[in-house]
Design a protein around this motif. Structure first.
Motif, short mmCIF file in Angstrom:
data_model
loop_
_atom_site.label_atom_id
_atom_site.label_comp_id
_atom_site.label_asym_id
_atom_site.label_seq_id
_atom_site.Cartn_x
_atom_site.Cartn_y
_atom_site.Cartn_z
N GLY A 174 10.25 2.69 16.11
CA GLY A 174 9.02 3.20 15.50
C GLY A 174 9.29 4.27 14.46
N ASN A 175 10.22 5.16 14.75
CA ASN A 175 10.59 6.19 13.78
C ASN A 175 11.25 5.57 12.55
OD1 ASN A 175 10.31 9.28 14.40
ND2 ASN A 175 10.57 8.27 16.38
N ALA A 176 12.07 4.57 12.78
CA ALA A 176 12.71 3.89 11.65
C ALA A 176 11.68 3.19 10.78
CB ALA A 176 13.75 2.89 12.16
N LEU A 177 10.68 2.55 11.42
CA LEU A 177 9.62 1.88 10.67
C LEU A 177 8.83 2.89 9.85
CD1 LEU A 177 7.83 -0.52 9.93
CD2 LEU A 177 6.59 -0.17 12.08
N ALA A 178 8.50 4.02 10.46
CA ALA A 178 7.77 5.06 9.75
C ALA A 178 8.52 5.48 8.49
CB ALA A 178 7.53 6.26 10.66
N GLY A 179 9.83 5.58 8.60
CA GLY A 179 10.64 6.00 7.46
C GLY A 179 10.73 4.95 6.36
N GLN A 180 10.60 3.68 6.74
CA GLN A 180 10.73 2.59 5.75
C GLN A 180 9.44 2.31 4.99
OE1 GLN A 180 13.52 0.93 4.82
NE2 GLN A 180 14.64 2.34 6.15
N LEU A 181 8.30 2.70 5.54
CA LEU A 181 7.03 2.35 4.91
C LEU A 181 6.90 2.94 3.51
CD1 LEU A 181 4.52 2.68 7.89
CD2 LEU A 181 5.32 0.58 6.79
N SER A 182 7.29 4.19 3.35
CA SER A 182 7.17 4.84 2.05
C SER A 182 8.02 4.14 0.99
CB SER A 182 7.58 6.31 2.16
OG SER A 182 7.50 6.95 0.91
N GLU A 183 9.26 3.82 1.36
CA GLU A 183 10.15 3.15 0.41
C GLU A 183 9.61 1.78 0.02
OE1 GLU A 183 14.68 1.27 0.37
OE2 GLU A 183 14.20 2.92 1.73
N ALA A 184 9.04 1.08 1.00
CA ALA A 184 8.58 -0.28 0.76
C ALA A 184 7.30 -0.33 -0.08
CB ALA A 184 8.34 -0.99 2.10
#
Length: 335
Positions: free
Chosen positions: A62-72
């Motif tokens: 979940g933390n990894a997903l949160a971090g990827q949303l902005s980049e995506a």
């Protein structure tokens, strides 16, 4: 834009307040069902993600997903992941508006949409996708005398955090073994960190855990105290569990996962990502797309995310897919 503080999510009064805010509490707008789904997020939007125990896989992924949303999304969509008690609590707080996305075990999600078990009425939740599988991991101290779930009678057993998917499965397994969870064991409703501590210091005889492989808390346990604990074989209970839900399936915890002496037969349950049915469709589409396009990055946070596959992404029924997720999965070529 306000950031959700998970510490405020206690008490009925707070949940009622949050529910009144709807999807706006997490920063994600509600959906206009007449609009076209483009998967483009045009306004700065923050989503809250409900995960699970800090040493579990939900929290890591979940933390990894949160971090990827902005980049995506070019910075338009950002996420904040929070530690929670997991599945049942996640659904309750998702519906209450405290979070916009929630990890959940499939059996809990089915109970939610059907208004069964922990839920007194059908909940307005839908799925973004089926993701990786959770493995039911039942561990006991070697000196406890426990060789099967039925042997847990009178023992100090951690059934997981209150209102977690682990607790749901633990109680069903105990019942399948002929035990009453409320009377026949000395239940310890502990999160994984406290459970592992209890196993190490001898205050807990055994525990149930449902999580991806490997789970950090169990890796720690088997690394530092592996000679004092062992897994329980759950294969004998699978027929009764499968009769309760098709989500309960055969699985194996390989000996290489925690460096154990042998493989352990167990019961596997799929995971799903849930949202409220009124979540903005473009936000739902963008999150779903990120999960699959950034799978390798998620797997760096925990190898369990390698199990995220387009081949199984749509297999969420009777939990319906959100229309934004449906668009994303079509574009990605999911069957």
């Amino acid at each position: 834009m306000r950031r959700i503080d998970v510490r405020l999510a206690v008490g009925l009064s707070v949940l009622t307040l949050v529910a009144g805010c709807g999807g706006q509490q997490g920063g994600a707008a509600t959906d206009d069902t007449a609009s076209e789904v483009t998967c483009e997020v045009t306004k700065e939007t923050r989503v809250g993600i409900a995960t699970g125990n800090a040493t579990g896989v939900y929290y890591a992924v979940g933390n990894a997903l949160a971090g990827q949303l902005s980049e995506a999304t070019g910075g338009k969509l950002t996420g904040t992941a929070a530690e929670t008690g997991a599945s049942v609590q996640n659904v309750e707080q998702l519906v209450g508006g405290q979070y916009d996305v929630a990890f959940s075990l499939f059996d809990t999600a089915v109970n939610a949409v059907e208004g069964k078990s922990s839920f007194t009425a059908p909940q307005p939740v839908q799925a973004l996708a089926r993701i990786y599988d959770n493995y039911t991991q039942v561990v006991v101290r070697n000196n406890s005398g426990i060789k099967s779930v039925a042997d847990m009678r009178g023992k100090r057993i951690s059934t997981g955090s209150p209102k977690s998917g682990t607790e749901v499965i633990a109680n069903r397994l105990l019942e399948a073994a002929g035990l009453d969870p409320a009377k026949d064991i000395r239940a310890q409703r502990l999160d994984l960190t406290k459970t592992v501590e209890g196993i190490k210091d001898g205050s807990v005889d055994g525990f149930f855990w449902s999580g991806g492989l490997p789970t950090g808390g169990l890796t720690d346990l088997f690394t530092t105290a592996g000679d004092t604990v062992t897994f329980i074989d759950l294969a004998p209970l699978l027929p009764k569990m499968a009769a309760l839900s098709p989500g309960y399936q055969e699985g194996t915890i390989g000996r290489d996962v925690y460096k154990t002496a042998a493989d352990t037969p167990t019961i596997v349950v799929p995971n799903v990502l849930l949202v409220r049915k009124d979540l903005d469709a473009n936000v739902a589409c963008a999150i779903t797309r990120t999960v699959f396009e950034k799978r390798d990055a998620l797997a760096q946070a925990n190898p369990a995310a390698k199990g995220i596959s387009l081949d199984r992404a749509r297999r969420t029924l009777p939990v319906p897919l959100h229309r934004g997720a449906d668009k994303a999965l079509k574009d990605l070529g999911a069957n």
